[in-house]
Write a protein that holds these residues in place. Structure first.
Motif, PDB file in Angstrom:
ATOM      1  N   HIS A  28       0.937  -1.138  -0.184  1.00 30.07           N
ATOM      2  CA  HIS A  28       0.068   0.207   0.177  1.00 30.07           C
ATOM      3  C   HIS A  28       0.852   1.158   0.047  1.00 30.07           C
ATOM      4  O   HIS A  28       2.046   1.181   0.257  1.00 30.07           O
ATOM      5  CB  HIS A  28      -0.754   0.061   1.278  1.00 30.07           C
ATOM      6  CG  HIS A  28      -2.032  -0.984   1.131  1.00 30.07           C
ATOM      7  ND1 HIS A  28      -3.167  -0.985   0.540  1.00 30.07           N
ATOM      8  CD2 HIS A  28      -1.866  -2.409   1.637  1.00 30.07           C
ATOM      9  CE1 HIS A  28      -3.824  -2.035   0.641  1.00 30.07           C
ATOM     10  NE2 HIS A  28      -3.059  -3.060   1.353  1.00 30.07           N
ATOM     11  N   ILE A  81      -2.584  -1.338   6.819  1.00 29.41           N
ATOM     12  CA  ILE A  81      -3.574  -2.290   6.382  1.00 29.41           C
ATOM     13  C   ILE A  81      -4.583  -2.734   7.518  1.00 29.41           C
ATOM     14  O   ILE A  81      -4.127  -3.112   8.793  1.00 29.41           O
ATOM     15  CB  ILE A  81      -2.625  -3.829   6.185  1.00 29.41           C
ATOM     16  CG1 ILE A  81      -1.647  -3.310   5.187  1.00 29.41           C
ATOM     17  CG2 ILE A  81      -3.564  -4.892   5.797  1.00 29.41           C
ATOM     18  CD1 ILE A  81      -0.771  -4.671   4.770  1.00 29.41           C
ATOM     19  N   GLY A 107      -0.956  -8.200   8.975  1.00 33.27           N
ATOM     20  CA  GLY A 107      -0.991  -6.989   8.607  1.00 33.27           C
ATOM     21  C   GLY A 107      -0.753  -5.883   9.534  1.00 33.27           C
ATOM     22  O   GLY A 107      -1.309  -6.024  10.764  1.00 33.27           O
ATOM     23  N   CYS A 155      -4.247  -7.117  11.803  1.00 31.64           N
ATOM     24  CA  CYS A 155      -5.008  -8.485  11.220  1.00 31.64           C
ATOM     25  C   CYS A 155      -3.962  -9.634  11.143  1.00 31.64           C
ATOM     26  O   CYS A 155      -2.863  -9.357  11.022  1.00 31.64           O
ATOM     27  CB  CYS A 155      -5.813  -8.107   9.975  1.00 31.64           C
ATOM     28  SG  CYS A 155      -4.819  -7.226   8.514  1.00 31.64           S
ATOM     29  N   GLY A 172      -6.702  -1.434   2.726  1.00 35.00           N
ATOM     30  CA  GLY A 172      -5.694  -0.247   3.198  1.00 35.00           C
ATOM     31  C   GLY A 172      -6.498   1.007   3.563  1.00 35.00           C
ATOM     32  O   GLY A 172      -7.520   1.337   3.334  1.00 35.00           O
ATOM     33  N   SER A 176      -7.428  -4.645   6.879  1.00 33.88           N
ATOM     34  CA  SER A 176      -8.301  -5.941   6.724  1.00 33.88           C
ATOM     35  C   SER A 176      -7.437  -6.887   6.025  1.00 33.88           C
ATOM     36  O   SER A 176      -6.559  -6.394   4.930  1.00 33.88           O
ATOM     37  CB  SER A 176      -9.707  -5.762   6.387  1.00 33.88           C
ATOM     38  OG  SER A 176      -9.681  -5.159   5.070  1.00 33.88           O
ATOM     39  N   MET A 177      -7.844  -8.341   6.043  1.00 38.79           N
ATOM     40  CA  MET A 177      -7.173  -9.190   5.186  1.00 38.79           C
ATOM     41  C   MET A 177      -8.016 -10.452   4.879  1.00 38.79           C
ATOM     42  O   MET A 177      -8.670 -10.831   5.970  1.00 38.79           O
ATOM     43  CB  MET A 177      -5.781  -9.771   5.935  1.00 38.79           C
ATOM     44  CG  MET A 177      -4.881 -10.522   4.891  1.00 38.79           C
ATOM     45  SD  MET A 177      -3.468 -11.262   6.126  1.00 38.79           S
ATOM     46  CE  MET A 177      -2.993  -9.749   6.722  1.00 38.79           C
ATOM     47  N   THR A 224      -5.740  -7.702   0.559  1.00 36.52           N
ATOM     48  CA  THR A 224      -5.521  -6.759   1.831  1.00 36.52           C
ATOM     49  C   THR A 224      -6.238  -5.444   1.384  1.00 36.52           C
ATOM     50  O   THR A 224      -6.336  -5.062   0.359  1.00 36.52           O
ATOM     51  CB  THR A 224      -3.949  -6.444   1.975  1.00 36.52           C
ATOM     52  OG1 THR A 224      -3.486  -5.865   0.934  1.00 36.52           O
ATOM     53  CG2 THR A 224      -3.226  -7.735   2.383  1.00 36.52           C
ATOM     54  N   LEU A 282       2.723  -6.025   4.129  1.00 32.19           N
ATOM     55  CA  LEU A 282       2.318  -7.530   4.530  1.00 32.19           C
ATOM     56  C   LEU A 282       3.570  -8.233   4.817  1.00 32.19           C
ATOM     57  O   LEU A 282       4.561  -8.405   4.036  1.00 32.19           O
ATOM     58  CB  LEU A 282       1.519  -7.999   3.493  1.00 32.19           C
ATOM     59  CG  LEU A 282       1.102  -9.293   3.269  1.00 32.19           C
ATOM     60  CD1 LEU A 282       0.239  -9.845   4.504  1.00 32.19           C
ATOM     61  CD2 LEU A 282       0.642 -10.114   2.086  1.00 32.19           C
TER      62      LEU A 282
END
Length: 525
Positions: free
Chosen positions: A216, A223, A498, A485, A239, A225-226, A237, A504
């Motif tokens: 990102h 980040i 994350g 995450c 961001g 969510s994943m 992912t 990542l």
């Protein structure tokens, strides 16, 4: 006839086959056991030589009191008194039975009236639903047109509020489909076995960082969510930079960057093995992305059913429906193919609004779990959209929830740490204290539990009474002190993390990077 020994009428008469004499059974058996001969004739006698005689019940003679007229009159008086008392008791029982019968008949009449009224209301509701369904085909085109014209911005004002809020409800056919899916998955779970390829505890204890990938933008790092598509080993992912990135882990290459949201992507989910991705955003929208065939993903639907930040999306096990949860105190049940909101659910008690911050389907699909900004975890029946249970105990907003594959445990994360709930007894049976727990996740086999906070911790799952042992603590190498995450790779062969930087990170067993890439290459061939 009387016993040859006692001279009384025997209670259990027997007769000797040799002498033909009648005896009381207990007396002759005692005499035979002591002397071995007949007490009258003196002949040898054994137990086998006596035969029992079946007679009618012996009625003992009346006492001497009944032999006189005054005695008989007294007996008659006692029997008459007993008869009167019995008759009085029967009359009382008859009166009580009449009252109960009258009450039952009244209840039956009331129930018939209620059933008749409900049938009338049902018929009226079906008629209204039929009228609404005639307008359903126009709804998806209206939403798609809104997405096309807005180019990532809200254009639902041009459509009018009625077009946006049209929700036909979850039909009986869909409920049947969800129920059949639940039955099939429940039966399959009974035969489920832990895969032999699952990473061992010893392997997880040796996990270390294998790679770090800047996915990102650096001007808006983070980040949020994943999700992982295990069949293809692709990681998605979401961001703070308002984009979602699809990353191929074996090759280390970015497959696609999904742009269109105007604010941070709060949740991202793959839909089964299909080339579909769901994203939710703080810009109050949910987007459905589809692979256009050349590896690039295009937005097929942009959904504007929420009036506040959308915090989570979760996909039903049928891979035909999904749910979005928002801070506007509602969650929506969608048809994936059309993008149509079938049902928009809010608490019936509007005195206290709660914002939904997390959501996840139970592995069997008939239960939905949601976390709220008011520290409460709510369990919903998907078929009736009714809140069937609430879990209290957290401090601060619930940031993540995860159901175990066994279907019995629910893990929830909040500012005060992680709590484990027994869904069978609806109680909290274990807690992991950790400041600002941002994510919690069971691996697909249900054997391990990952927690992301100031560091990343992996636990071995156990039972309600057994200890959940800490296997490995992985440091947050982002320098931000906040891992947001955590997800397990296929068979827990690696852990993806994350954080609040733009990288990542992949943790795994040293030396497995090349082996995993070779395995994936062989599977593709």
């Amino acid at each position: 006839m009387n016993c040859a020994i006692s001279g009384e009428v025997p209670a259990e008469p027997v007769v000797s086959t040799k002498s033909g004499l009648l005896f009381e059974r207990r007396l002759i058996e005692r005499h035979i056991s002591d002397y071995g001969k007949c007490p009258v004739t003196g002949e040898p006698l054994t137990i086998d030589d006596i035969v029992p005689i079946k007679t009618g019940e012996i009625i003992k003679p009346k006492t001497l009191q009944t032999a006189s007229i005054p005695g008989m009159l007294g007996t008659f008086q006692n029997e008459w008194d007993g008869l009167m008392l019995s008759n009085y008791a029967l009359e009382q029982q008859l009166h009580t039975a009449r009252q109960e019968l009258s009450h039952a008949l009244y209840q039956h009449d009331s129930a018939c009236r209620v059933i008749a009224r409900l049938k009338k209301e049902r018929d009226e509701a079906r008629q209204l639903l039929a009228e609404v369904e005639r307008h359903i085909p126009a709804a998806p085109e209206a939403v798609t047109a809104s997405a096309t014209l807005s180019n990532g911005k809200r254009a639902d004002e041009d459509l009018g509020s009625d077009a946006k809020k049209l929700c036909p409800g979850i039909s009986a056919e869909i409920i049947t489909e969800l129920t059949d899916c639940n039955a099939a998955l429940s039966q399959k779970r009974k035969k489920r076995q832990i895969p032999q390829t699952l990473a061992s505890i010893g392997a997880l204890e040796k996990f270390t960082q294998l790679s770090s990938h800047p996915l990102h933008k650096t001007n808006k790092p983070g980040i949020c969510s994943m999700d992982i598509l295990h069949s293809k080993d692709v990681i998605a992912t979401g961001g703070v930079d308002a984009t979602a990135v699809l990353f191929d882990r074996p090759s280390g290459q970015i497959l696609s960057t999904l742009t269109g949201h105007s604010k941070k992507v709060t949740s991202v989910k793959f839909v089964g093995d299909a080339d579909l991705v769901l994203t939710a955003s703080a810009d109050k929208t949910v987007r459905i992305w589809r692979d256009s065939g050349d590896g690039n993903y295009a937005c097929g639907h942009t959904l504007y059913d929420h009036s506040a930040e959308v915090q989570a999306v979760t996909v039903h096990p049928t891979n035909k429906y999904f749910v979005s949860a928002s801070l506007d105190s509602t969650w929506c049940f969608y048809d994936l193919s059309s993008g149509l909101c079938l049902s928009k659910v809010s608490e019936s008690d509007n005195s206290q609004k709660v914002g939904y911050t997390a959501a996840a389907f139970h592995p069997d699909g008939l239960i939905l779990g949601t976390g709220t900004s008011q520290s409460v975890v709510k369990i919903w029946d998907v078929k009736s959209q009714a809140n069937v249970a609430k879990f209290d105990g957290h401090t601060g907003e619930v940031t993540a929830i995860s159901f175990s594959e066994n279907g019995y445990f629910l893990a929830t994360a909040a500012e005060d740490g992680v709590r484990l709930w027994d869904l069978r007894k609806l109680r909290n049976f274990k807690s992991f204290l950790s400041a600002d727990a941002n994510s919690v996740e069971f691996d697909p086999s249900g054997s391990y539990l990952g927690i992301a906070a100031s560091d990343i911790r992996v636990y071995q799952t156990a039972s309600v009474k057994a200890e959940w042992n800490l296997i490995k603590t992985l440091p947050d190498l982002s320098g931000t002190g906040k891992a947001t995450c955590v997800k397990f790779g296929s068979d827990a062969q690696y852990v993806a993390v994350g954080s609040m930087d733009h990288n990542l990170r992949i943790f795994g067993l040293p030396g497995n990077e090349k082996a995993n890439a070779d395995d994936d290459s062989a599977q593709d061939q």
